[in-house]
Design a protein around this motif. Structure first.
Motif, PDB file in Angstrom:
ATOM      1  N   GLU A 116      87.347  69.610 -38.322  1.00 60.05           N
ATOM      2  CA  GLU A 116      85.893  69.025 -38.754  1.00 60.05           C
ATOM      3  C   GLU A 116      85.148  68.739 -37.492  1.00 60.05           C
ATOM      4  O   GLU A 116      83.749  68.109 -37.961  1.00 60.05           O
ATOM      5  CB  GLU A 116      86.493  67.611 -39.475  1.00 60.05           C
ATOM      6  CG  GLU A 116      86.635  67.000 -40.792  1.00 60.05           C
ATOM      7  CD  GLU A 116      88.062  66.183 -41.001  1.00 60.05           C
ATOM      8  OE1 GLU A 116      87.138  65.892 -42.099  1.00 60.05           O
ATOM      9  OE2 GLU A 116      88.728  65.629 -40.443  1.00 60.05           O
ATOM     10  N   ILE A 117      85.953  68.559 -36.565  1.00 60.19           N
ATOM     11  CA  ILE A 117      85.160  68.044 -34.810  1.00 60.19           C
ATOM     12  C   ILE A 117      83.950  69.407 -34.869  1.00 60.19           C
ATOM     13  O   ILE A 117      83.297  69.292 -34.003  1.00 60.19           O
ATOM     14  CB  ILE A 117      86.246  68.037 -34.154  1.00 60.19           C
ATOM     15  CG1 ILE A 117      87.020  66.914 -34.244  1.00 60.19           C
ATOM     16  CG2 ILE A 117      85.209  67.602 -32.573  1.00 60.19           C
ATOM     17  CD1 ILE A 117      88.285  66.373 -33.479  1.00 60.19           C
ATOM     18  N   SER A 118      84.836  70.168 -35.245  1.00 58.93           N
ATOM     19  CA  SER A 118      83.628  71.683 -35.049  1.00 58.93           C
ATOM     20  C   SER A 118      82.201  71.495 -36.017  1.00 58.93           C
ATOM     21  O   SER A 118      81.723  72.323 -35.158  1.00 58.93           O
ATOM     22  CB  SER A 118      84.569  72.636 -35.555  1.00 58.93           C
ATOM     23  OG  SER A 118      85.860  73.052 -34.351  1.00 58.93           O
ATOM     24  N   LEU A 119      82.649  71.486 -36.478  1.00 59.05           N
ATOM     25  CA  LEU A 119      81.088  70.846 -37.558  1.00 59.05           C
ATOM     26  C   LEU A 119      80.471  70.173 -37.370  1.00 59.05           C
ATOM     27  O   LEU A 119      79.440  69.854 -38.160  1.00 59.05           O
ATOM     28  CB  LEU A 119      81.466  70.883 -38.921  1.00 59.05           C
ATOM     29  CG  LEU A 119      82.688  72.543 -39.811  1.00 59.05           C
ATOM     30  CD1 LEU A 119      83.395  72.084 -41.288  1.00 59.05           C
ATOM     31  CD2 LEU A 119      81.925  73.915 -39.503  1.00 59.05           C
ATOM     32  N   GLY A 120      80.461  69.102 -36.467  1.00 59.32           N
ATOM     33  CA  GLY A 120      79.793  68.188 -35.902  1.00 59.32           C
ATOM     34  C   GLY A 120      80.643  66.617 -37.238  1.00 59.32           C
ATOM     35  O   GLY A 120      79.832  65.982 -36.611  1.00 59.32           O
ATOM     36  N   GLU A 121      81.451  67.101 -38.349  1.00 59.07           N
ATOM     37  CA  GLU A 121      81.395  65.810 -38.771  1.00 59.07           C
ATOM     38  C   GLU A 121      82.984  64.972 -37.940  1.00 59.07           C
ATOM     39  O   GLU A 121      81.920  63.409 -38.627  1.00 59.07           O
ATOM     40  CB  GLU A 121      82.105  66.199 -39.734  1.00 59.07           C
ATOM     41  CG  GLU A 121      81.743  66.930 -40.895  1.00 59.07           C
ATOM     42  CD  GLU A 121      82.193  67.666 -41.993  1.00 59.07           C
ATOM     43  OE1 GLU A 121      83.609  66.649 -42.479  1.00 59.07           O
ATOM     44  OE2 GLU A 121      82.075  68.535 -42.877  1.00 59.07           O
TER      45      GLU A 121
END
Length: 613
Positions: free
Chosen positions: A465-470
């Motif tokens: 989720e952090i890698s996807l910018g969420e």
């Protein structure tokens, strides 16, 4: 003689295995005796006490056999025993003891009560685990239609199972030092607080000290510390669901028996069972949830997460960082995150009898978080992401896979799902086109110990989720490996998006179609590049699925002749296919019709060391 030996060619000796079969029995006996040496955690403790034969057999007779009625194979129940490698020498003896004890208790119960479930128990040992030894192996247990799994050993993740109830036995280990432990904890609290009446303590422990935790809590209460909570093993509701289904249907089938021909359940209840999650195939998924409270280090604590700030957390066990289990690390990450931070987090090592008030520095948590942050930043550059299934028995793992896949596809990246069994470097190296893996596993194995040896990042769903910018990086809170917390956040996001979409739709109806397009254009910011801390450059992000649908809608509403493609069909491009075309080696190629046909000729014969004889 030395000259002859130096010039003579080496002689090869071949053994067909008969030598092993004719070994002296004394050698075999001594080998079996050596297996019970220091490598066996049981030591000199008797089998009946260490493996809790009485408790396990009593629980099976009282809870498992009553729901296993109308079996067609003639057994009253089937019990699967799962042992770690270090306890396998005791497996056969333990299996016989448990089977005999169940048979004796079941016969005694039938004499006193009229039981419809007659027959003998079948107890068998699982030879190997499908994934990690800490997870109950439901796949292996289902091969013989087991009704319950008994998991032995100190290395257990305590994850809720999906279809079978699990009974845990960590091994009874004597520990008489809880008086010293209590004194050390009380003295440390008194250094900061003179009055102990208002202080609250949570006790969690390493698996092998689970039997002594209640004694320690009682000793602390006797010394003036009244508010003491003890972490307990999470209890799944699978057994209750099976009992309820058996009472309704009068049968015990592996499939959805509530839909059987002889089912007496009302239509409302049958339709309710059908309305489970679309990715679920069993109604147990709906009822097998964690009770109210929170999970710390695999143990259930009966308070809400926001109440943890009022408690001291004391961990009893090995805090050196050399332990096989990751329980202590997961406990520290949970209790130091901003969302669930405790008043203090201490550890007590029963082996050294030392209380540590700063276990974070001893364990090297900062170095661990730096590594996880690096992998998260590296995963941002990935366009092809693989979902790596590391468990097939943990409760709601299908929901996690579906949520992760949806998030990846909505971000505009390619997604593939892999089930490879026990994970190692060689298996993942076969998928060179995958730039990042998301591991779906239990809390003990979600972070691989040898992850530095893998050629691509292997991250958790929360880190994805952090890698996807969420989400943004939040330190220890970003390394949460609990399924329930991840799914709870996903459900909250879904409810929030539903509320926002409803309000936006109502606003668009009031404003008009012209303003609706304008708002959609303003929200589209997917083409903005981001700065990569790994490469030191700006990198463009893939276009999200939402933006693609918006552009497609705009294309449908506009004149296609005016667009760059002029309304013509374009070729579908696959990320994995494009990578395949660039590879120099593509495996063995058939070359059909390109090689000259030749007659088969006789080749060399013989053994590998001497062909032709």
């Amino acid at each position: 003689f030395l000259d002859i030996m130096a010039t003579a060619p080496p002689r090869l000796h071949f053994d067909d295995g008969s030598r092993v079969m004719t070994e002296n029995e004394a050698v075999i006996t001594s080998a079996n005796t050596s297996n019970r040496g220091p490598s066996n955690p049981r030591g000199e403790t008797p089998l009946e006490r260490y493996y809790e034969i009485e408790r396990i057999s009593t629980q099976i007779v009282a809870e498992i056999i009553p729901v296993c009625i109308n079996r067609e194979d003639g057994f009253c129940c089937k019990v699967a025993l799962q042992f770690p490698d270090e306890l396998l020498p005791d497996a056969s003896e333990v299996a016989w003891l448990i089977e005999y004890s169940i048979e004796e208790k079941h016969a005694s119960k039938n004499d006193k009560e009229e039981e419809s479930n007659s027959g003998f128990p079948l107890v068998f040992v699982l030879g190997d685990t499908t994934y990690a030894s800490c997870c109950p192996d439901e796949i292996g247990a289902h091969h013989l239609s087991a009704d319950v799994i008994v998991h032995f050993g100190q290395y257990a993740c305590l994850s809720l199972s999906e279809t079978l109830p699990v009974i845990y036995c960590f091994g009874v280990q004597e520990w008489n030092g809880y008086e010293k432990c209590c004194t050390a904890i009380m003295n440390q609290i008194k250094e900061t607080k003179e009055c102990l009446d208002d202080e609250k303590v949570i006790l969690v422990c390493e698996r092998r000290y689970n039997h002594n935790l209640e004694k320690l809590a009682e000793t602390m209460k006797q010394n003036g510390l009244e508010n003491v909570l003890v972490g307990s093993i999470p209890v799944s509701k699978i057994l209750g669901a099976r009992s309820q289904r058996t009472q309704i249907c009068g049968q015990n089938k592996n499939e959805d028996c509530c839909r059987g021909d002889r089912c007496d359940a009302p239509e409302e209840e049958t339709s309710a069972n059908n309305e489970v999650d679309s990715i679920s195939v069993d109604v147990h998924e709906e009822v097998s949830t964690t009770p109210d409270g929170c999970i710390i280090g695999g143990l259930h604590v009966p308070i809400l997460q926001f109440e943890l700030s009022q408690y001291y957390l004391i961990y009893i066990g090995d805090d050196s960082g050399d332990a096989k289990s990751r329980q202590f690390l997961n406990t520290l990450l949970k209790c130091t995150s901003p969302e669930s931070e405790t008043k203090a987090c201490w550890s007590y090592n029963p082996l050294t009898e030392q209380l540590s008030t700063d276990p974070i520095s001893n364990l090297g948590v900062s170095r661990f978080l730096n590594r996880r942050f690096f992998l998260t930043e590296k995963a941002k550059m990935a366009n092809v992401i693989g979902i790596l299934v590391g468990t097939l028995s943990q409760d709601r793992f299908r929901s996690v896979i579906a949520s992760v896949r949806r998030k990846i596809e909505e971000s505009g990246r390619s997604c593939y799902t892999f089930v490879v069994g026990k994970i190692n470097v060689a298996k993942l190296a076969n998928f060179a086109e995958v730039e990042c893996f998301v591991l779906i596993a239990c809390g003990e194995t979600s972070v691989l110990r040898d992850e530095r040896e893998f050629h691509v990042p292997v991250i958790t769903p929360t880190e994805l989720e952090i890698s996807l910018g969420e989400k943004v990086w939040g330190g220890s809170a970003s390394c949460n490996t609990n399924f329930e917390d991840f799914l709870k956040n996903v459900e909250e996001e879904g409810s929030t998006e539903g509320t926002n979409s409803t309000s936006m739709r109502l606003d668009n109806i009031k404003v008009g179609s012209g303003d609706e397009k304008q708002s959609g254009d303003e929200d589209s910011e997917d083409d903005e590049p981001f700065y990569s801390m790994i490469s030191g450059t700006y990198i463009s992000k893939p276009v999200s699925l939402k933006s693609q649908k918006q552009k497609q809608q705009d294309m449908n509403d506009a004149n296609l002749e005016e667009k760059p493609g002029k309304g013509q069909m374009t070729e579908y491009k696959s990320a994995a296919s494009e990578f395949w075309k660039k590879r120099e080696y593509k495996g063995l190629e058939a070359q059909i019709g390109k090689d000259e046909a030749m007659a088969a000729t006789k080749g060399q014969t013989g053994i590998a060391s001497d062909y032709g004889k």
